[in-house]
Design a protein around this motif. Structure first.
Motif, mmCIF file in Angstrom:
data_model
loop_
_atom_site.group_PDB
_atom_site.id
_atom_site.type_symbol
_atom_site.label_atom_id
_atom_site.label_comp_id
_atom_site.label_asym_id
_atom_site.label_seq_id
_atom_site.Cartn_x
_atom_site.Cartn_y
_atom_site.Cartn_z
ATOM 1 N N VAL A 28 -3.123 3.610 7.112
ATOM 2 C CA VAL A 28 -2.732 2.910 5.889
ATOM 3 C C VAL A 28 -2.660 1.412 6.175
ATOM 4 N N MET A 29 -3.454 0.628 5.461
ATOM 5 C CA MET A 29 -3.553 -0.809 5.711
ATOM 6 C C MET A 29 -2.481 -1.604 4.956
ATOM 7 N N GLY A 30 -2.408 -2.902 5.282
ATOM 8 C CA GLY A 30 -1.376 -3.774 4.758
ATOM 9 C C GLY A 30 -1.798 -4.592 3.551
ATOM 10 N N LEU A 31 -0.942 -5.526 3.183
ATOM 11 C CA LEU A 31 -1.131 -6.369 2.010
ATOM 12 C C LEU A 31 -2.491 -7.049 2.035
ATOM 13 N N ALA A 79 7.726 -5.366 -11.527
ATOM 14 C CA ALA A 79 6.517 -5.073 -10.754
ATOM 15 C C ALA A 79 5.745 -3.957 -11.454
ATOM 16 N N PRO A 80 4.406 -4.068 -11.527
ATOM 17 C CA PRO A 80 3.621 -3.025 -12.192
ATOM 18 C C PRO A 80 3.739 -1.662 -11.529
ATOM 19 N N TYR A 81 4.018 -1.637 -10.222
ATOM 20 C CA TYR A 81 4.223 -0.390 -9.485
ATOM 21 C C TYR A 81 5.018 -0.707 -8.240
ATOM 22 N N LEU A 82 5.433 0.333 -7.517
ATOM 23 C CA LEU A 82 6.245 0.169 -6.317
ATOM 24 C C LEU A 82 5.534 0.749 -5.101
ATOM 25 N N ILE A 83 6.096 0.504 -3.923
ATOM 26 C CA ILE A 83 5.554 1.074 -2.695
ATOM 27 C C ILE A 83 5.508 2.602 -2.793
ATOM 28 N N GLY A 84 6.489 3.191 -3.452
ATOM 29 C CA GLY A 84 6.494 4.647 -3.623
ATOM 30 C C GLY A 84 5.273 5.156 -4.366
ATOM 31 N N ASP A 85 4.792 4.396 -5.345
ATOM 32 C CA ASP A 85 3.579 4.797 -6.065
ATOM 33 C C ASP A 85 2.372 4.776 -5.127
ATOM 34 N N SER A 108 2.151 -3.108 8.658
ATOM 35 C CA SER A 108 2.690 -4.073 7.715
ATOM 36 C C SER A 108 3.061 -3.386 6.404
ATOM 37 N N MET A 109 2.512 -3.790 5.254
ATOM 38 C CA MET A 109 2.784 -3.058 4.029
ATOM 39 C C MET A 109 2.386 -1.601 4.169
ATOM 40 N N GLY A 110 1.336 -1.334 4.940
ATOM 41 C CA GLY A 110 0.938 0.046 5.181
ATOM 42 C C GLY A 110 2.015 0.834 5.904
ATOM 43 N N GLY A 111 2.786 0.152 6.778
ATOM 44 C CA GLY A 111 3.924 0.803 7.404
ATOM 45 C C GLY A 111 4.994 1.147 6.386
ATOM 46 N N MET A 112 5.193 0.266 5.406
ATOM 47 C CA MET A 112 6.142 0.544 4.323
ATOM 48 C C MET A 112 5.688 1.758 3.515
ATOM 49 N N ILE A 208 6.085 -4.816 -2.864
ATOM 50 C CA ILE A 208 6.888 -4.975 -1.642
ATOM 51 C C ILE A 208 8.268 -5.519 -1.989
ATOM 52 N N VAL A 209 8.299 -6.584 -2.786
ATOM 53 C CA VAL A 209 9.554 -7.270 -3.106
ATOM 54 C C VAL A 209 10.478 -6.371 -3.916
ATOM 55 N N ALA A 210 9.907 -5.561 -4.827
ATOM 56 C CA ALA A 210 10.719 -4.797 -5.774
ATOM 57 C C ALA A 210 11.167 -3.434 -5.250
#
Length: 284
Positions: A28-31, A79-85, A108-112, A208-210
């Motif tokens: 899973v890649m990042g931002l 935010a239009p969507y979240l990391i969970g989506d 990075s974001m992929g780790g999240m 990420i922020v939300a």
């Protein structure tokens, strides 16, 4: 060859390495980063260690679905969507591939996203490897220089996009290892050709922020976990990795002197070996 699959109401672009009979490994890649940011040689090394490797474009980058109708996030807006989506997208890709579960590796974001996938879909994650990531942006704020590089204005053309990538990675990359300008320029150019969508990247950043702090939910996991982090990371400083390892019960933390917010080629054998050791042990 890049393939496409329906997942969570959108379409995900992906490709694979290795034998389908080997341990499934989802990368899973990042931002702002596309599947091509997982180097083919790196993926091949993972395949050689007994993995069927799947890399993919997250929503809003590359050849996966871009949510153009959502527009650019507005200051103070939702935010239009979240990391969970995005974690649900990854689980949907497993469905499309006929995989009941996989070992999941995110940077990075992929780790999240990987962390959130383990929280939301615990039965789907055989092991969790979180690289240069954090349970919450507040746990490891970026340096001023890294944030300035991240927030620089969109590029007007391909040449400027390549130049911006080189400038960004000079700031957030690994000071203890050679700067691979040729590879960075090549991947940046190819990324621009595949899809250049600053509004999509802004939507990812808003997610990420939300998305809040995952640490309390990570504390409820019972999954074999590995946390890898560079000691010179300016974008997600080392406390982010420490916070992740502290949150996940039994997680192993490995840090690398001289490593910033990238995966230096010289460290690939060690990183691949650590991932392979985790997945093999989890299978046992």
């Amino acid at each position: 060859m890049v393939l496409r699959a329906p997942a969570n109401g959108i379409e995900i672009a992906y490709d694979t390495f290795g034998s389908p009979g080997d341990r499934p490994l989802l990368l899973v890649m990042g931002l702002a980063s596309q599947l091509i940011h997982w180097d083919e040689e790196f993926c091949g090394m993972l395949a050689e260690r007994g993995h069927h490797v799947v890399r993919f474009d997250n929503r809003d980058v590359g050849e996966s679905t871009h949510l153009h109708e959502a527009g650019a996030p507005q200051p103070g807006g939702a935010a239009p969507y979240l990391i969970g989506d995005m974690a649900d997208d990854a689980a949907g890709l497993l469905d499309a591939l006929g995989l009941d579960s996989a070992h999941v590796v995110g940077v990075s974001m992929g780790g999240m996203i990987a962390q959130s996938m383990a929280i939301r879909h615990p039965g789907r994650v055989r092991s969790l490897t979180s690289i240069m990531s954090t349970p919450s942006p507040q746990a490891a704020p970026p340096t001023e220089a890294a944030m300035a590089a991240l927030m620089s204005p969109p590029s007007p053309d391909r040449e400027a996009a390549v130049r911006r990538a080189l400038e960004t990675w000079k700031v957030i990359g690994s000071p203890g290892y050679p700067f691979d300008a040729e590879r960075i320029a090549r991947v940046a150019g190819l990324s621009y050709d595949r899809a250049y969508d600053p509004a999509g990247v802004a939507r990812q950043f808003a997610a990420i922020v939300a998305s809040g702090d995952r640490a309390p939910q990570l504390g409820e996991l019972s999954v074999p976990a590995l946390v890898l982090h560079g000691e010179e990371d300016q974008l997600v400083p080392l406390p982010g990795g420490t916070a992740t390892a502290d949150a996940v019960p039994g997680a192993k933390l490995v840090t690398f002197p001289g490593m910033g917010h990238d995966l230096p080629r010289a460290l690939w054998p060690e990183i691949v070996g650590a991932i392979a050791d985790l997945t093999a042990a989890a299978e046992r």
